[in-house]
Scaffold this active site. Sequence first.
Site, mmCIF file in Angstrom:
data_model
loop_
_atom_site.group_PDB
_atom_site.id
_atom_site.type_symbol
_atom_site.label_atom_id
_atom_site.label_comp_id
_atom_site.label_asym_id
_atom_site.label_seq_id
_atom_site.Cartn_x
_atom_site.Cartn_y
_atom_site.Cartn_z
ATOM 1 N N ASN A 70 0.832 -1.194 0.000
ATOM 2 C CA ASN A 70 0.000 0.000 0.000
ATOM 3 C C ASN A 70 0.867 1.246 0.000
ATOM 4 O O ASN A 70 1.943 1.285 0.579
ATOM 5 C CB ASN A 70 -0.979 -0.006 1.183
ATOM 6 C CG ASN A 70 -0.411 0.628 2.429
ATOM 7 O OD1 ASN A 70 -0.398 1.854 2.579
ATOM 8 N ND2 ASN A 70 0.095 -0.201 3.333
ATOM 9 N N LEU A 74 -0.921 7.983 4.390
ATOM 10 C CA LEU A 74 -1.465 8.508 5.646
ATOM 11 C C LEU A 74 -2.414 9.702 5.481
ATOM 12 O O LEU A 74 -2.253 10.733 6.130
ATOM 13 C CB LEU A 74 -0.323 8.885 6.616
ATOM 14 C CG LEU A 74 0.709 7.792 6.900
ATOM 15 C CD1 LEU A 74 1.828 8.331 7.773
ATOM 16 C CD2 LEU A 74 0.073 6.581 7.557
ATOM 17 N N CYS A 142 8.713 7.860 10.059
ATOM 18 C CA CYS A 142 8.541 9.190 9.503
ATOM 19 C C CYS A 142 9.900 9.874 9.410
ATOM 20 O O CYS A 142 10.691 9.816 10.360
ATOM 21 C CB CYS A 142 7.634 9.999 10.432
ATOM 22 S SG CYS A 142 7.415 11.700 9.914
ATOM 23 N N ASN A 203 5.519 -2.695 11.462
ATOM 24 C CA ASN A 203 4.854 -1.888 10.460
ATOM 25 C C ASN A 203 5.168 -2.525 9.097
ATOM 26 O O ASN A 203 5.838 -3.556 9.028
ATOM 27 C CB ASN A 203 5.360 -0.440 10.550
ATOM 28 C CG ASN A 203 4.324 0.562 10.084
ATOM 29 O OD1 ASN A 203 3.587 0.307 9.141
ATOM 30 N ND2 ASN A 203 4.270 1.711 10.725
ATOM 31 N N GLY A 228 0.536 -8.283 5.268
ATOM 32 C CA GLY A 228 -0.183 -9.536 5.012
ATOM 33 C C GLY A 228 0.694 -10.760 5.217
ATOM 34 O O GLY A 228 1.820 -10.657 5.723
HETATM 35 C C1 LIG Z 1 -3.762 -0.132 3.993
HETATM 36 C C2 LIG Z 1 -2.884 -0.023 5.208
HETATM 37 C C3 LIG Z 1 -2.844 1.179 5.919
HETATM 38 C C4 LIG Z 1 -2.021 1.295 7.054
HETATM 39 N N1 LIG Z 1 -2.007 2.470 7.738
HETATM 40 C C5 LIG Z 1 -1.222 2.599 8.842
HETATM 41 C C6 LIG Z 1 -1.240 3.804 9.592
HETATM 42 O O1 LIG Z 1 -1.983 4.754 9.296
HETATM 43 N N2 LIG Z 1 -0.395 3.872 10.671
HETATM 44 C C7 LIG Z 1 0.399 2.828 11.071
HETATM 45 O O2 LIG Z 1 1.122 2.963 12.075
HETATM 46 N N3 LIG Z 1 0.399 1.651 10.393
HETATM 47 C C8 LIG Z 1 -0.399 1.522 9.298
HETATM 48 N N4 LIG Z 1 -0.420 0.330 8.614
HETATM 49 C C9 LIG Z 1 0.400 -0.807 9.095
HETATM 50 C C10 LIG Z 1 -0.436 -1.811 9.898
HETATM 51 O O3 LIG Z 1 -0.957 -1.228 11.074
HETATM 52 C C11 LIG Z 1 0.428 -3.041 10.300
HETATM 53 O O4 LIG Z 1 1.518 -2.604 11.077
HETATM 54 C C12 LIG Z 1 0.964 -3.807 9.079
HETATM 55 O O5 LIG Z 1 0.038 -3.793 8.018
HETATM 56 C C13 LIG Z 1 1.339 -5.255 9.411
HETATM 57 O O6 LIG Z 1 0.224 -6.004 9.812
HETATM 58 P P1 LIG Z 1 -0.644 -6.934 8.785
HETATM 59 O O7 LIG Z 1 0.335 -7.738 7.997
HETATM 60 O O8 LIG Z 1 -1.551 -7.746 9.658
HETATM 61 O O9 LIG Z 1 -1.404 -5.976 7.908
HETATM 62 C C14 LIG Z 1 -1.224 0.190 7.479
HETATM 63 C C15 LIG Z 1 -1.298 -1.011 6.765
HETATM 64 C C16 LIG Z 1 -2.111 -1.129 5.641
HETATM 65 C C17 LIG Z 1 -2.162 -2.445 4.911
#
Ligand SMILES: Cc1cc2nc3c(=O)[nH]c(=O)nc-3n(C[C@H](O)[C@H](O)[C@H](O)COP(=O)(O)O)c2cc1C
Length: 301
Positions: A70, A74, A142, A203, A228
Site C-alpha cells: 500500500n 497517511l 517518519c 509496520n 499480510g
Molecule cells: C492499507 C494499510 C494502511 C495502514 N495504515 C497505517 C497507519 O496509518 N499507521 C500505522 O502505524 N500503520 C499503518 N499500517 C500498518 C499496519 O498497522 C500493520 O503494522 C501492518 O500492516 C502489518 O500487519 P498486517 O500484515 O496484519 O497488515 C497500514 C497497513 C495497511 C495495509
Amino acid sequence: MSVEFCGLELAHPVINGSGTFDALAARRAFGEELRAGFPFAAYVSKTITLAPRAGNPPPRLWEAPAGLINSIGLPNKGLDGYLAEDLPALAECGIGAGADPGERAVPLITNVMGASADEISRLLEACDARAEIAAIELNVSCANVETGLDIGADPRQLEQVVRAVRGRTRKPLIVKLTPNTADVAACALAAERGGADAVSLINTLRAMALAPQASEPWLGGGTGGLSGPAIRAVALAQVAAVAARVEIPVIGMGGVQSAAHARELLDVGATLVAVGTESFRDPAIGARIARELARIAPAGS
Ligand SMILES: Cc1cc2nc3c(=O)[nH]c(=O)nc-3n(C[C@H](O)[C@H](O)[C@H](O)COP(=O)(O)O)c2cc1C
C-alpha cells in the site's frame, strides 16, 4: 482471555493494526451490530498528523503474492479535525473511555506521527487532554524534518526523540517501531530507554511493484509498504528479537490470519496481537481469532 496492558484491562489480547480497520466506516456498514460485537479489545486509530494530509496519488494498492503493497500516504483530517469530529463519532460507536458513562467502552488508542520532537509534543499534549483516549501509539516511520532520516530507523535518534516528548503525556505511550532498520531490537531498547511504556511491531516493509509491461513504478507514491501473510515470518523473527531484549510489553503484528498465527506471536513474547490486512478480507476476523485463541494453549503448557 482478559489481559492487562499498560494499566488497561482488555477483554482479550486481539486489537487492530492502525490504518486497517475504520470503525466509523464499519459503523456505517454494520450499524448497531458493531456496537454489540466490536471485533477488537481496543481500537487503534489510523495515523493522525498535526496538519491534514491528502495522502499519495493513485494507484495506492498492489496485490503482491500473499500480501498487499500500500502507498496510501497517511491521509487524515489532521489533529483538530480528529479531535473535533472523530472522537465524538467514535464515542457514538462505544469507542473511547468517557464516551457513555455507565457503559463499558472499547479503549481507544490514538496513533500519531510527527516529523520533529516539537510536532510530536504538540500531538501528545492534545491527546493527553482528551479523556476518551486511553493510550497513544507513536508511529516513528517518519522522516525527521531536520536530518531527513526516518526517526525510528536509528536507535540514537529514536531514544532522543522519545525522551524529548515522553513528559508531554501521562497516558501510556506505545512506540510503533519500523521494520525498515538494521537492528529492530536495538531500536526497541532505545524506545524503552527513552521512556516508552510499550512497543508495537511490525509496520509494513518498504516494497515496490512495476506496472505490467512497463519499467515504471505502479504505485503513485513510487514505493509502498508490504503487509499480510508475506511478512508473517519476518514479523515473528522481529517480535521474538524485540521481546527478548526489552522489559516493556510488546504488541506483535504482521500477517496474522488465524488464532494459530496470533498464538505464535504470543508464544515468542508479545502481550497483545494486532490484526491488519486480514480485516480487509473479513472485518469480523479479530473476534474469531480472539474466540479461537481462548481454546489454544500456550506453547509448552
Ligand atoms: C492499507 C494499510 C494502511 C495502514 N495504515 C497505517 C497507519 O496509518 N499507521 C500505522 O502505524 N500503520 C499503518 N499500517 C500498518 C499496519 O498497522 C500493520 O503494522 C501492518 O500492516 C502489518 O500487519 P498486517 O500484515 O496484519 O497488515 C497500514 C497497513 C495497511 C495495509
